[in-house]
Design a protein around this motif. Structure first.
Motif, PDB file in Angstrom:
ATOM      1  N   THR A  74       7.321 -50.384  -8.113  1.00 27.70           N
ATOM      2  CA  THR A  74       8.460 -49.883  -7.780  1.00 27.70           C
ATOM      3  C   THR A  74       8.955 -50.337  -9.551  1.00 27.70           C
ATOM      4  OG1 THR A  74       8.084 -49.206  -6.274  1.00 27.70           O
ATOM      5  CG2 THR A  74      10.569 -49.038  -7.015  1.00 27.70           C
ATOM      6  N   MET A  75       9.824 -49.948 -10.268  1.00 26.05           N
ATOM      7  CA  MET A  75      10.238 -50.584 -11.529  1.00 26.05           C
ATOM      8  C   MET A  75      11.930 -50.164 -11.613  1.00 26.05           C
ATOM      9  SD  MET A  75       7.546 -50.256 -14.966  1.00 26.05           S
ATOM     10  CE  MET A  75       7.689 -48.632 -14.603  1.00 26.05           C
ATOM     11  N   ASP A  76      12.193 -51.253 -12.373  1.00 26.80           N
ATOM     12  CA  ASP A  76      13.816 -50.383 -12.450  1.00 26.80           C
ATOM     13  C   ASP A  76      13.850 -49.887 -14.097  1.00 26.80           C
ATOM     14  OD1 ASP A  76      15.292 -50.830  -9.775  1.00 26.80           O
ATOM     15  OD2 ASP A  76      15.429 -53.239 -10.693  1.00 26.80           O
ATOM     16  N   VAL A  77      14.692 -48.849 -14.317  1.00 27.61           N
ATOM     17  CA  VAL A  77      14.898 -48.026 -15.436  1.00 27.61           C
ATOM     18  C   VAL A  77      16.501 -47.706 -15.673  1.00 27.61           C
ATOM     19  CG1 VAL A  77      14.299 -45.430 -16.694  1.00 27.61           C
ATOM     20  CG2 VAL A  77      12.785 -46.842 -14.867  1.00 27.61           C
ATOM     21  N   ALA A  78      17.148 -48.222 -16.669  1.00 27.37           N
ATOM     22  CA  ALA A  78      18.900 -48.108 -17.013  1.00 27.37           C
ATOM     23  C   ALA A  78      18.141 -47.778 -18.394  1.00 27.37           C
ATOM     24  CB  ALA A  78      19.166 -49.346 -17.170  1.00 27.37           C
ATOM     25  N   PHE A  79      19.175 -46.755 -18.976  1.00 22.29           N
ATOM     26  CA  PHE A  79      19.704 -46.469 -20.199  1.00 22.29           C
ATOM     27  C   PHE A  79      21.208 -45.847 -20.626  1.00 22.29           C
ATOM     28  CE2 PHE A  79      18.251 -42.546 -17.798  1.00 22.29           C
ATOM     29  CZ  PHE A  79      19.142 -41.194 -18.428  1.00 22.29           C
ATOM     30  N   SER A  80      21.391 -45.535 -20.999  1.00 19.46           N
ATOM     31  CA  SER A  80      22.576 -45.196 -22.005  1.00 19.46           C
ATOM     32  C   SER A  80      22.729 -43.902 -23.055  1.00 19.46           C
ATOM     33  CB  SER A  80      23.647 -46.209 -22.128  1.00 19.46           C
ATOM     34  OG  SER A  80      24.835 -45.333 -22.954  1.00 19.46           O
ATOM     35  N   TRP A  81      23.308 -42.530 -22.570  1.00 19.45           N
ATOM     36  CA  TRP A  81      23.597 -41.788 -23.857  1.00 19.45           C
ATOM     37  C   TRP A  81      24.526 -41.972 -24.988  1.00 19.45           C
ATOM     38  CZ3 TRP A  81      18.747 -39.140 -24.067  1.00 19.45           C
ATOM     39  CH2 TRP A  81      18.767 -38.265 -22.566  1.00 19.45           C
ATOM     40  N   GLU A  82      24.769 -42.915 -25.312  1.00 22.62           N
ATOM     41  CA  GLU A  82      26.334 -43.796 -25.612  1.00 22.62           C
ATOM     42  C   GLU A  82      25.295 -43.807 -26.712  1.00 22.62           C
ATOM     43  OE1 GLU A  82      29.217 -43.738 -25.802  1.00 22.62           O
ATOM     44  OE2 GLU A  82      29.051 -42.896 -23.450  1.00 22.62           O
TER      45      GLU A  82
ATOM     46  N   THR B  19       0.452 -54.589 -16.605  1.00 22.84           N
ATOM     47  CA  THR B  19       1.379 -53.935 -18.042  1.00 22.84           C
ATOM     48  C   THR B  19       1.497 -53.619 -19.668  1.00 22.84           C
ATOM     49  OG1 THR B  19       2.885 -53.676 -16.568  1.00 22.84           O
ATOM     50  CG2 THR B  19       3.350 -52.284 -18.759  1.00 22.84           C
ATOM     51  N   THR B  20       0.064 -52.444 -20.138  1.00 24.28           N
ATOM     52  CA  THR B  20       0.700 -52.943 -21.837  1.00 24.28           C
ATOM     53  C   THR B  20       1.345 -51.636 -22.337  1.00 24.28           C
ATOM     54  OG1 THR B  20      -1.323 -51.246 -21.088  1.00 24.28           O
ATOM     55  CG2 THR B  20      -1.904 -53.895 -21.836  1.00 24.28           C
ATOM     56  N   THR B  21       1.190 -50.589 -21.585  1.00 25.09           N
ATOM     57  CA  THR B  21       2.123 -49.603 -22.151  1.00 25.09           C
ATOM     58  C   THR B  21       2.639 -48.801 -20.809  1.00 25.09           C
ATOM     59  OG1 THR B  21      -0.749 -48.954 -23.280  1.00 25.09           O
ATOM     60  CG2 THR B  21       1.560 -47.187 -23.485  1.00 25.09           C
ATOM     61  N   PHE B  22       3.911 -47.958 -21.813  1.00 22.01           N
ATOM     62  CA  PHE B  22       4.868 -47.105 -21.465  1.00 22.01           C
ATOM     63  C   PHE B  22       4.381 -45.949 -21.585  1.00 22.01           C
ATOM     64  CE2 PHE B  22       7.533 -50.780 -21.279  1.00 22.01           C
ATOM     65  CZ  PHE B  22       7.425 -51.780 -20.296  1.00 22.01           C
ATOM     66  N   ARG B  23       4.214 -45.120 -20.549  1.00 20.29           N
ATOM     67  CA  ARG B  23       3.853 -43.275 -21.096  1.00 20.29           C
ATOM     68  C   ARG B  23       6.160 -43.070 -19.804  1.00 20.29           C
ATOM     69  NH1 ARG B  23      -0.337 -40.145 -17.882  1.00 20.29           N
ATOM     70  NH2 ARG B  23      -1.678 -41.376 -19.419  1.00 20.29           N
TER      71      ARG B  23
ATOM     72  N   ALA C 138       4.210 -47.098 -16.056  1.00 19.67           N
ATOM     73  CA  ALA C 138       3.727 -48.273 -16.255  1.00 19.67           C
ATOM     74  C   ALA C 138       1.924 -47.898 -16.612  1.00 19.67           C
ATOM     75  CB  ALA C 138       3.745 -50.160 -15.481  1.00 19.67           C
ATOM     76  N   MET C 139       1.520 -48.614 -17.142  1.00 14.78           N
ATOM     77  CA  MET C 139      -0.219 -48.738 -17.744  1.00 14.78           C
ATOM     78  C   MET C 139      -1.165 -49.653 -17.771  1.00 14.78           C
ATOM     79  SD  MET C 139       0.212 -44.656 -17.430  1.00 14.78           S
ATOM     80  CE  MET C 139      -1.389 -44.131 -17.625  1.00 14.78           C
ATOM     81  N   ASP C 140      -2.119 -49.844 -17.916  1.00 16.11           N
ATOM     82  CA  ASP C 140      -2.546 -51.541 -17.455  1.00 16.11           C
ATOM     83  C   ASP C 140      -4.248 -50.873 -18.907  1.00 16.11           C
ATOM     84  OD1 ASP C 140      -4.898 -49.439 -16.750  1.00 16.11           O
ATOM     85  OD2 ASP C 140      -5.318 -51.172 -14.660  1.00 16.11           O
ATOM     86  N   ALA C 141      -4.638 -51.476 -19.436  1.00 14.00           N
ATOM     87  CA  ALA C 141      -5.511 -51.463 -20.028  1.00 14.00           C
ATOM     88  C   ALA C 141      -6.269 -49.970 -20.708  1.00 14.00           C
ATOM     89  CB  ALA C 141      -6.396 -52.405 -20.757  1.00 14.00           C
ATOM     90  N   GLY C 142      -6.597 -50.509 -19.035  1.00 14.48           N
ATOM     91  CA  GLY C 142      -7.682 -48.348 -18.751  1.00 14.48           C
ATOM     92  C   GLY C 142      -7.273 -47.793 -18.600  1.00 14.48           C
TER      93      GLY C 142
ATOM     94  N   ILE D 109       0.321 -48.152 -13.029  1.00 10.31           N
ATOM     95  CA  ILE D 109       0.693 -49.632 -11.809  1.00 10.31           C
ATOM     96  C   ILE D 109       1.556 -50.064 -11.896  1.00 10.31           C
ATOM     97  CG2 ILE D 109      -1.843 -50.420 -12.642  1.00 10.31           C
ATOM     98  CD1 ILE D 109       0.263 -52.488 -14.343  1.00 10.31           C
ATOM     99  N   GLY D 110       2.450 -48.713 -12.165  1.00 10.12           N
ATOM    100  CA  GLY D 110       3.863 -49.032 -12.169  1.00 10.12           C
ATOM    101  C   GLY D 110       4.832 -47.660 -12.431  1.00 10.12           C
ATOM    102  N   PHE D 111       5.614 -47.838 -11.907  1.00  8.75           N
ATOM    103  CA  PHE D 111       6.440 -45.972 -11.876  1.00  8.75           C
ATOM    104  C   PHE D 111       7.921 -46.255 -11.785  1.00  8.75           C
ATOM    105  CE2 PHE D 111       8.799 -42.288 -10.371  1.00  8.75           C
ATOM    106  CZ  PHE D 111       7.669 -41.418 -11.631  1.00  8.75           C
ATOM    107  N   GLY D 112       9.191 -45.918 -12.485  1.00 13.45           N
ATOM    108  CA  GLY D 112      10.873 -46.188 -12.466  1.00 13.45           C
ATOM    109  C   GLY D 112      10.762 -45.172 -12.824  1.00 13.45           C
ATOM    110  N   LYS D 113      12.415 -44.502 -12.951  1.00 14.27           N
ATOM    111  CA  LYS D 113      13.091 -43.489 -13.318  1.00 14.27           C
ATOM    112  C   LYS D 113      14.324 -43.667 -13.267  1.00 14.27           C
ATOM    113  CE  LYS D 113      12.166 -40.277  -9.236  1.00 14.27           C
ATOM    114  NZ  LYS D 113      12.359 -38.652  -8.694  1.00 14.27           N
TER     115      LYS D 113
END
Length: 142
Positions: A36-44, A65-69, A122-126, A130-134
């Motif tokens: 479980t990952m923590d995710v934060a953003f702002s529309w400002e 983790t190599t890539t974020f989708r 979160a995606m691994d090399a394959g 391996i991880g997810f957050g929203k």
């Protein structure tokens, strides 16, 4: 003979409908053991109806983790597809503003505020998740 023809046509339509039902797009399934990952953003500073994504911060990123989708969903109007994209993970946990320019459609609510959700996988090399957050925020911001 006419009755038999009607039955043959009906049977063919039922077979075709059953075949089409199996061709629905694959849904992304998050594995139960995904971190479980923590995710934060702002529309400002983000303008409506553009292809410029906001800066997104991700923490508790799993090792490997190599890539974020990334996907953006309009919670207020789920039928609207806002796309997303893939971004290489550089170890910082930061997805820079504008990184999702191709395949991403920013928030564009019609005359009212909508709630939007960024989902980060979160995606691994394959290519395994391996991880997810929203995180959710309303647009436009107050």
């Amino acid at each position: 003979m006419k009755k038999q023809s009607s039955l043959v046509v009906l049977a063919a339509l039922l077979v075709m409908a059953a075949g089409c039902a199996g061709n629905t797009p694959d849904r992304i399934i998050i594995p139960k053991d995904a971190a479980t990952m923590d995710v934060a953003f702002s529309w400002e500073g983000i303008q409506a109806c553009t292809h410029v994504s906001p800066e997104i911060r991700v923490s508790d990123i799993p090792e490997g983790t190599t890539t974020f989708r990334v996907a953006l969903k309009d919670i207020s109007e789920p039928a609207r597809n806002h796309g997303g994209g893939e971004v290489a993970h550089d170890g910082s946990g930061l997805i820079p503003a504008g990184a999702l320019a191709i395949g991403y459609n920013g928030p564009c609510p019609p005359n009212e505020r909508h709630k939007y959700e960024f989902s980060i996988m979160a995606m691994d090399a394959g290519g395994v998740i391996i991880g997810f957050g929203k995180a959710r925020q309303s647009f436009p911001p107050k």
